[in-house]
Design a protein around this motif. Structure first.
Motif, mmCIF file in Angstrom:
data_model
loop_
_atom_site.group_PDB
_atom_site.id
_atom_site.type_symbol
_atom_site.label_atom_id
_atom_site.label_comp_id
_atom_site.label_asym_id
_atom_site.label_seq_id
_atom_site.Cartn_x
_atom_site.Cartn_y
_atom_site.Cartn_z
ATOM 1 N N LYS A 116 56.509 46.225 -12.428
ATOM 2 C CA LYS A 116 55.204 47.122 -11.287
ATOM 3 C C LYS A 116 53.941 46.067 -10.555
ATOM 4 O O LYS A 116 53.517 45.948 -11.309
ATOM 5 C CB LYS A 116 54.920 48.663 -11.832
ATOM 6 N N VAL A 117 54.286 46.518 -9.248
ATOM 7 C CA VAL A 117 52.788 45.266 -8.588
ATOM 8 C C VAL A 117 52.053 46.565 -8.293
ATOM 9 O O VAL A 117 52.430 48.054 -7.496
ATOM 10 C CB VAL A 117 53.676 44.528 -7.810
ATOM 11 N N TYR A 147 47.325 44.399 -10.008
ATOM 12 C CA TYR A 147 47.674 44.314 -11.494
ATOM 13 C C TYR A 147 49.762 43.996 -10.936
ATOM 14 O O TYR A 147 49.899 44.433 -10.242
ATOM 15 C CB TYR A 147 47.744 46.004 -12.044
ATOM 16 N N ILE A 148 50.035 42.758 -12.398
ATOM 17 C CA ILE A 148 51.553 43.226 -12.456
ATOM 18 C C ILE A 148 51.790 43.654 -13.219
ATOM 19 O O ILE A 148 51.127 43.229 -14.695
ATOM 20 C CB ILE A 148 52.294 41.647 -12.174
ATOM 21 N N GLY A 149 52.418 44.955 -13.478
ATOM 22 C CA GLY A 149 52.425 45.967 -14.968
ATOM 23 C C GLY A 149 51.453 45.989 -15.706
ATOM 24 O O GLY A 149 50.245 46.660 -14.977
ATOM 25 N N ASP A 150 50.754 45.674 -16.960
ATOM 26 C CA ASP A 150 49.747 45.855 -17.198
ATOM 27 C C ASP A 150 48.815 44.713 -17.122
ATOM 28 O O ASP A 150 47.632 45.509 -17.467
ATOM 29 C CB ASP A 150 49.986 46.790 -18.667
ATOM 30 N N THR A 151 49.449 44.035 -16.994
ATOM 31 C CA THR A 151 48.585 42.579 -16.542
ATOM 32 C C THR A 151 47.701 42.859 -15.291
ATOM 33 O O THR A 151 48.310 42.625 -14.237
ATOM 34 C CB THR A 151 49.524 41.400 -16.597
ATOM 35 N N HIS A 152 46.172 42.132 -15.832
ATOM 36 C CA HIS A 152 45.744 41.692 -14.585
ATOM 37 C C HIS A 152 45.541 40.933 -14.083
ATOM 38 O O HIS A 152 44.717 39.731 -14.604
ATOM 39 C CB HIS A 152 43.952 42.322 -14.600
ATOM 40 N N LEU A 189 56.174 36.892 -15.242
ATOM 41 C CA LEU A 189 54.760 37.874 -15.135
ATOM 42 C C LEU A 189 55.801 38.943 -14.249
ATOM 43 O O LEU A 189 56.016 40.000 -14.751
ATOM 44 C CB LEU A 189 53.402 37.641 -14.313
ATOM 45 N N LEU A 190 56.073 38.617 -13.327
ATOM 46 C CA LEU A 190 57.065 39.589 -12.549
ATOM 47 C C LEU A 190 59.010 39.693 -13.187
ATOM 48 O O LEU A 190 59.338 40.805 -12.677
ATOM 49 C CB LEU A 190 57.563 38.992 -11.093
ATOM 50 N N ALA A 191 59.027 39.189 -13.849
ATOM 51 C CA ALA A 191 60.669 38.813 -14.332
ATOM 52 C C ALA A 191 60.660 40.446 -15.798
ATOM 53 O O ALA A 191 61.448 40.669 -16.485
ATOM 54 C CB ALA A 191 60.915 37.812 -15.327
ATOM 55 N N ILE A 192 59.835 40.598 -16.234
ATOM 56 C CA ILE A 192 58.611 41.347 -17.415
ATOM 57 C C ILE A 192 60.359 42.912 -16.195
ATOM 58 O O ILE A 192 59.553 43.654 -15.536
ATOM 59 C CB ILE A 192 57.520 42.030 -17.103
#
Length: 89
Positions: A7-8, A62-67, A86-89
């Motif tokens: 999720k972005v 944010y990508i997923g929970d990562t800032h 990151l996008l592949a999570i």
């Protein structure tokens, strides 16, 4: 959003060239859905963004929970091939 993609979320404003560039880069990497929070229309969300990120400027991504940070951070991550991971999570 396709299965297997993170999720972005992007804090942005209505007129922000860096927000446009960030969205363009994300879409070029296959992101179909970007949840945008317009901090110019919702001032309380700017305060939320600043509290979460420690930054005042947009975009904040944010990508997923990562800032990830702003556009420069996103572009650097892409150059270092970290964005695809990151996008592949």
């Amino acid at each position: 959003m396709s299965e297997g993609s993170a999720k972005v979320l992007m804090y942005s404003t209505g007129f922000c060239p860096y927000c446009v560039m960030a969205e363009r880069l994300l879409r070029a990497r296959g992101v179909e859905e970007i949840e945008k929070i317009r901090v110019d229309l919702e001032p309380a969300r700017r305060a939320e963004m600043m509290e979460k990120t420690g930054r005042r400027t947009v975009p904040q991504i944010y990508i997923g929970d990562t800032h990830v940070g702003g556009y420069d951070d996103l572009a650097r991550l892409d150059r270092n091939e970290g964005l695809a991971k990151l996008l592949a999570i």
